[in-house]
Motif scaffolding. Sequence first.
Motif, mmCIF file in Angstrom:
data_model
loop_
_atom_site.group_PDB
_atom_site.id
_atom_site.type_symbol
_atom_site.label_atom_id
_atom_site.label_comp_id
_atom_site.label_asym_id
_atom_site.label_seq_id
_atom_site.Cartn_x
_atom_site.Cartn_y
_atom_site.Cartn_z
ATOM 1 N N GLU A 112 5.511 5.246 4.291
ATOM 2 C CA GLU A 112 6.334 4.209 4.881
ATOM 3 C C GLU A 112 5.658 2.833 4.849
ATOM 4 O O GLU A 112 6.339 1.804 4.757
ATOM 5 N N ALA A 113 4.338 2.815 4.892
ATOM 6 C CA ALA A 113 3.612 1.542 4.848
ATOM 7 C C ALA A 113 3.399 1.041 3.431
ATOM 8 O O ALA A 113 2.825 -0.048 3.240
ATOM 9 N N GLY A 114 3.832 1.772 2.426
ATOM 10 C CA GLY A 114 3.689 1.339 1.037
ATOM 11 C C GLY A 114 2.477 1.919 0.328
ATOM 12 O O GLY A 114 2.161 1.501 -0.799
ATOM 13 N N LEU A 115 1.781 2.890 0.938
ATOM 14 C CA LEU A 115 0.620 3.537 0.310
ATOM 15 C C LEU A 115 1.097 4.623 -0.651
ATOM 16 O O LEU A 115 2.081 5.332 -0.385
ATOM 17 N N ASP A 116 0.404 4.764 -1.779
ATOM 18 C CA ASP A 116 0.786 5.735 -2.812
ATOM 19 C C ASP A 116 0.030 7.055 -2.705
ATOM 20 O O ASP A 116 0.542 8.089 -3.143
ATOM 21 N N ASP A 117 -1.180 7.027 -2.187
ATOM 22 C CA ASP A 117 -2.008 8.240 -2.164
ATOM 23 C C ASP A 117 -3.037 8.079 -1.054
ATOM 24 O O ASP A 117 -3.133 7.034 -0.403
ATOM 25 N N TYR A 118 -3.839 9.114 -0.868
ATOM 26 C CA TYR A 118 -4.903 9.047 0.131
ATOM 27 C C TYR A 118 -6.127 9.787 -0.394
ATOM 28 O O TYR A 118 -6.022 10.653 -1.282
ATOM 29 N N LEU A 119 -7.278 9.444 0.133
ATOM 30 C CA LEU A 119 -8.555 10.089 -0.193
ATOM 31 C C LEU A 119 -9.267 10.370 1.121
ATOM 32 O O LEU A 119 -9.558 9.445 1.887
ATOM 33 N N MET A 142 -6.696 -6.032 12.203
ATOM 34 C CA MET A 142 -5.600 -5.541 11.369
ATOM 35 C C MET A 142 -6.030 -4.244 10.692
ATOM 36 O O MET A 142 -6.930 -4.243 9.850
ATOM 37 N N ASP A 143 -5.399 -3.137 11.066
ATOM 38 C CA ASP A 143 -5.792 -1.859 10.482
ATOM 39 C C ASP A 143 -5.193 -1.721 9.086
ATOM 40 O O ASP A 143 -4.477 -2.598 8.582
ATOM 41 N N GLY A 144 -5.495 -0.586 8.430
ATOM 42 C CA GLY A 144 -5.054 -0.382 7.064
ATOM 43 C C GLY A 144 -3.557 -0.256 6.911
ATOM 44 O O GLY A 144 -2.986 -0.648 5.872
ATOM 45 N N MET A 145 -2.879 0.292 7.918
ATOM 46 C CA MET A 145 -1.434 0.439 7.827
ATOM 47 C C MET A 145 -0.742 -0.934 7.803
ATOM 48 O O MET A 145 0.111 -1.199 6.952
ATOM 49 N N GLU A 146 -1.097 -1.821 8.733
ATOM 50 C CA GLU A 146 -0.512 -3.153 8.782
ATOM 51 C C GLU A 146 -0.888 -3.966 7.549
ATOM 52 O O GLU A 146 -0.054 -4.708 6.988
ATOM 53 N N LEU A 162 -1.951 1.657 -4.014
ATOM 54 C CA LEU A 162 -2.646 1.637 -2.734
ATOM 55 C C LEU A 162 -3.027 3.063 -2.359
ATOM 56 O O LEU A 162 -2.161 3.953 -2.276
ATOM 57 N N VAL A 163 -4.354 3.279 -2.166
ATOM 58 C CA VAL A 163 -4.873 4.595 -1.800
ATOM 59 C C VAL A 163 -5.512 4.467 -0.427
ATOM 60 O O VAL A 163 -6.407 3.634 -0.221
ATOM 61 N N ALA A 164 -5.060 5.281 0.508
ATOM 62 C CA ALA A 164 -5.581 5.242 1.870
ATOM 63 C C ALA A 164 -6.903 5.998 1.941
ATOM 64 O O ALA A 164 -7.052 7.087 1.367
ATOM 65 N N LEU A 165 -7.862 5.419 2.646
ATOM 66 C CA LEU A 165 -9.140 6.074 2.937
ATOM 67 C C LEU A 165 -9.120 6.454 4.410
ATOM 68 O O LEU A 165 -9.159 5.591 5.286
ATOM 69 N N THR A 166 -9.037 7.748 4.698
ATOM 70 C CA THR A 166 -8.888 8.183 6.077
ATOM 71 C C THR A 166 -9.459 9.573 6.258
ATOM 72 O O THR A 166 -9.545 10.361 5.301
ATOM 73 N N ALA A 167 -9.830 9.860 7.483
ATOM 74 C CA ALA A 167 -10.293 11.203 7.816
ATOM 75 C C ALA A 167 -9.146 12.097 8.246
ATOM 76 O O ALA A 167 -9.274 13.323 8.236
ATOM 77 N N ASN A 168 -8.025 11.505 8.663
ATOM 78 C CA ASN A 168 -6.850 12.266 9.102
ATOM 79 C C ASN A 168 -5.792 12.204 8.022
ATOM 80 O O ASN A 168 -5.362 11.122 7.612
ATOM 81 N N LEU A 205 -8.322 0.496 -2.597
ATOM 82 C CA LEU A 205 -8.764 1.552 -1.688
ATOM 83 C C LEU A 205 -8.761 0.957 -0.283
ATOM 84 O O LEU A 205 -9.613 0.128 0.054
ATOM 85 N N MET A 206 -7.793 1.389 0.545
ATOM 86 C CA MET A 206 -7.555 0.776 1.843
ATOM 87 C C MET A 206 -8.006 1.702 2.967
ATOM 88 O O MET A 206 -7.472 2.809 3.137
ATOM 89 N N ASP A 207 -9.010 1.243 3.711
ATOM 90 C CA ASP A 207 -9.455 2.000 4.874
ATOM 91 C C ASP A 207 -8.400 1.870 5.976
ATOM 92 O O ASP A 207 -7.880 0.776 6.232
ATOM 93 N N ILE A 208 -8.082 2.971 6.635
ATOM 94 C CA ILE A 208 -7.026 2.960 7.646
ATOM 95 C C ILE A 208 -7.556 2.461 8.990
ATOM 96 O O ILE A 208 -6.942 1.607 9.630
#
Length: 338
Positions: free
Chosen positions: A304-311, A263-267, A287-293, A255-258
């Motif tokens: 493109e950054a290799g993330l599979d999903d988001y929450l 170093m942010d979650g994308m990098e 890899l699941v992105a944790l983001t408000a946007n 669970l990756m916070d953006i």
Amino acid sequence: MTMRVDHRRQPRRLPSYLRLALLVQLGLLLAGLLALLVADAPGGWLALMLLASACILAAVVAGVLRHPPGQAERGDGVPAPRRTPAAAPTVEFVAAGEEPLRRRLQNLEDDLARREQRLDRLAAGRERAREESRLKSDYLTLLGRELLPLKARLDSLLTAEDEPLSDPQRRTLGELRERLGDLAVLLEGISGEEPAAASPPPVRRASRVLIVDDGPVNLMLARQVLERQGFEVRTATSGAEALACLEQVPFDLVLMDIFMPGMDGMEASRRWRDVEAERYPDHRSVLVALTANASEEDRQRFAEAGLDDYLAKPYRPQQLIERVRRWLPAQLDAPDTP
């Protein structure tokens, strides 16, 4: 203390009329003796006295036969009381024998009264605790509701087109929005508005999950929720720390916070894929992105950054569980990875 009574037999006394008859007879006998001593006394008087004396003696004998010794009268003319057999214990003796029982009953009543008072105090204390808990829950609920307008205001600022924001401003407002969302979720969980998720059946193998988030509240909540579900959970507060965890052991899901400082979650996600391909070529984590946007453009950048999903943040505990189990259904029964 008992009193001993002397029950010796009292002397019997004749009735009063018999005693009077004996006295009259005694007088007649004395009179007859005097008549014998006097020479010139006529013989008729002597015979009359002897006859009277004989009659009185017969009357005394008849009276004695009519009044047996057991019914003899006392000197005051009242019949003597008969001796009665031994009677039952008196009331005083019975009362004295029941005194220990009375004391025991009194002690039991006192103990029962004390227990009732203690139960009343416990019930009152429990009621006060419940009332305080309800008040605290209400306060937390109100506080969480007060955070919603602030979060909505930040959303409007981030999406406003008439006043474009610079990248540092947008990043700062985005982080502030995430923090407010985390606090709202935390307050909602403490106040008990949303029931806890049902516990799943026990798993055979604990899947490894890494949570990367610089927010301590969100990090703590996510870890507790997933550990209760049976996952092996590790945490990191930056992208560099997440990559250091990957150097030690592979993970099934991250669970990756953006929005993170440095170093942010994308990098961090791009570097994660490079290290993973080099060290674990046969293993690829989710890899699941944790983001408000989470706009269409954001989802394209995630891919493109290799993330599979988001929450989307803030998320509910049940949403986190459903997202993780969507990607790890087969991991529950799979053999452990090196």
